[in-house]
Write an enzyme that holds these catalytic residues in place. Structure first.
Site, short mmCIF file in Angstrom:
data_model
loop_
_atom_site.label_atom_id
_atom_site.label_comp_id
_atom_site.label_asym_id
_atom_site.label_seq_id
_atom_site.Cartn_x
_atom_site.Cartn_y
_atom_site.Cartn_z
N ASP A 153 10.37 -13.27 13.63
CA ASP A 153 10.33 -11.80 13.59
C ASP A 153 9.77 -11.41 12.25
OD1 ASP A 153 10.73 -9.10 13.71
OD2 ASP A 153 12.91 -9.19 13.52
N ASP B 8 3.59 -7.83 9.58
CA ASP B 8 2.19 -8.11 9.92
C ASP B 8 1.70 -9.32 9.11
OD1 ASP B 8 2.23 -5.84 11.52
OD2 ASP B 8 1.43 -4.54 9.95
N1 AG3 Z 1 8.67 -6.86 12.64
C1 AG3 Z 1 7.33 -6.63 13.18
C2 AG3 Z 1 6.80 -5.29 12.87
C3 AG3 Z 1 5.35 -5.15 12.96
C4 AG3 Z 1 5.01 -3.72 12.91
N2 AG3 Z 1 3.75 -3.48 12.34
C5 AG3 Z 1 3.35 -2.28 11.90
N3 AG3 Z 1 4.10 -1.25 11.98
N4 AG3 Z 1 2.16 -2.19 11.37
C6 AG3 Z 1 9.68 -5.95 12.97
C7 AG3 Z 1 10.98 -6.27 12.36
C8 AG3 Z 1 12.07 -5.80 13.24
N5 AG3 Z 1 13.21 -6.65 13.14
#
Ligand code: AG3
Length: 302
Positions: free
Chosen positions: A177, A180
């Protein structure tokens, strides 16, 4: 990615309705130089810099509390269930008996919370590089981070790449998780990491990760798809609608170490959700349906 270079907080546009007295904050995540998502916040709960990134927590009017890292929206109280249910229940239900789960990144605790809902899970190891994200989410996002204190959770503030390299056949499911794929998250989408993750999986183990969105991140998505397929012959992509992510449509990859039952190629859960687990997005039907890709997405990952 252009988004980090832009100012975070924009003045209220003149065509916007008036907000609460005392002024308000507009936050924009830019998806390109020409578009983005804008939300109005009642207040800034936190803004600061860790050793790794810029961290912002906002109390937004429409999405509840929101975590922003380096200008990119990570999660909001209103729509986090989509992402967390889909990145966790798809791999966990694809595995016949997940006992040891590793989560790399995910310092907000949302994946941990969902994984712990499976009674067969004995231990969830969370490896997050940025301890400040964990601390702040525990303080400001208790609905998401509230399970981090569970006795089944092992919390390691450490570089995920290093951690995974040091483990062999140790996990039934690995979930990445990550933010980017820029800066410290970039190695998590490269072949050496995928190979190390395959080694760290027990036989029959299942791997899942977020793999960017097909609307604004097609190139990144294609690169991840091609790389993961080189390492895991059994790999497939699935989609979910996350309103606050670029383009609103987000992709995930599912892969398995093989064994008799190819988890990804079968596109189907190998077991139902444990009884009593109430989800808001994930269902066994959604599990299958999420692997049906629109043609433009099939072309991106070809
Ligand atoms: N992790 C991936 C988020 C990607 C979103 N990208 C963006 N907004 N440009 C999320 C973490 C949640 N636990």
């Amino acid at each position: 990615m252009a988004l980090n270079k832009r100012p975070f907080f924009q003045p209220a546009a003149s065509n916007q309705p008036a907000g609460p007295p005392g002024g308000h904050i507009w936050f924009t995540e830019y998806h390109s130089p020409a578009s983005g998502i804008t939300v109005r916040a009642e207040k800034t709960l936190f803004t600061g810099k860790s050793a790794f990134q810029e961290i912002v927590l906002l109390e937004t009017e429409d999405y509840g509390r929101m975590l922003v890292l380096d200008g990119a929206i990570q999660t909001t109280e209103r729509d986090e269930f989509v992402y967390h249910e889909m990145i966790v229940h798809v791999p966990l239900c694809a595995h016949p008996r997940p006992r040891r789960v590793l989560i790399v990144g995910g310092g907000d605790g949302g994946c941990v919370r969902e994984a712990l809902r499976h009674p067969e899970v004995e231990r969830v190891t969370l490896v997050e590089i940025d301890g400040m994200v964990v601390e702040l989410c525990r303080k400001f996002l208790p609905k998401i981070a509230g399970s981090l204190g569970d006795p089944r959770v092992e919390l390691c503030i450490e570089d995920g790449v290093r951690f995974v390299k040091n483990h062999t056949r140790a996990f039934d499911v690995i979930i990445v998780d990550s933010t980017d794929p820029v800066n410290m998250a970039s190695p998590l989408t490269r072949a050496p990491f995928f190979r190390a993750a395959k080694e760290a999986l027990a036989p029959g183990g299942v791997y899942a990760c977020q793999s960017q969105g097909p609307v604004f991140e097609a190139r990144g998505m294609r690169r991840i798809a091609r790389t993961i397929r080189k390492v895991f012959p059994d790999a497939a992509h699935y989609l979910a609608s996350v309103p606050t992510y670029p383009g609103g449509m987000w992709s995930f990859a599912l892969a398995s170490k093989g064994g008799k039952r190819p988890a990804a190629a079968s596109f189907a859960p190998s077991r139902p959700l444990p009884r009593g687990v109430k989800t808001r997005y994930y269902t066994p039907e959604i599990h299958r349906a999420a692997f049906a890709l629109p043609r433009f997405v099939q072309e991106i990952i070809r």
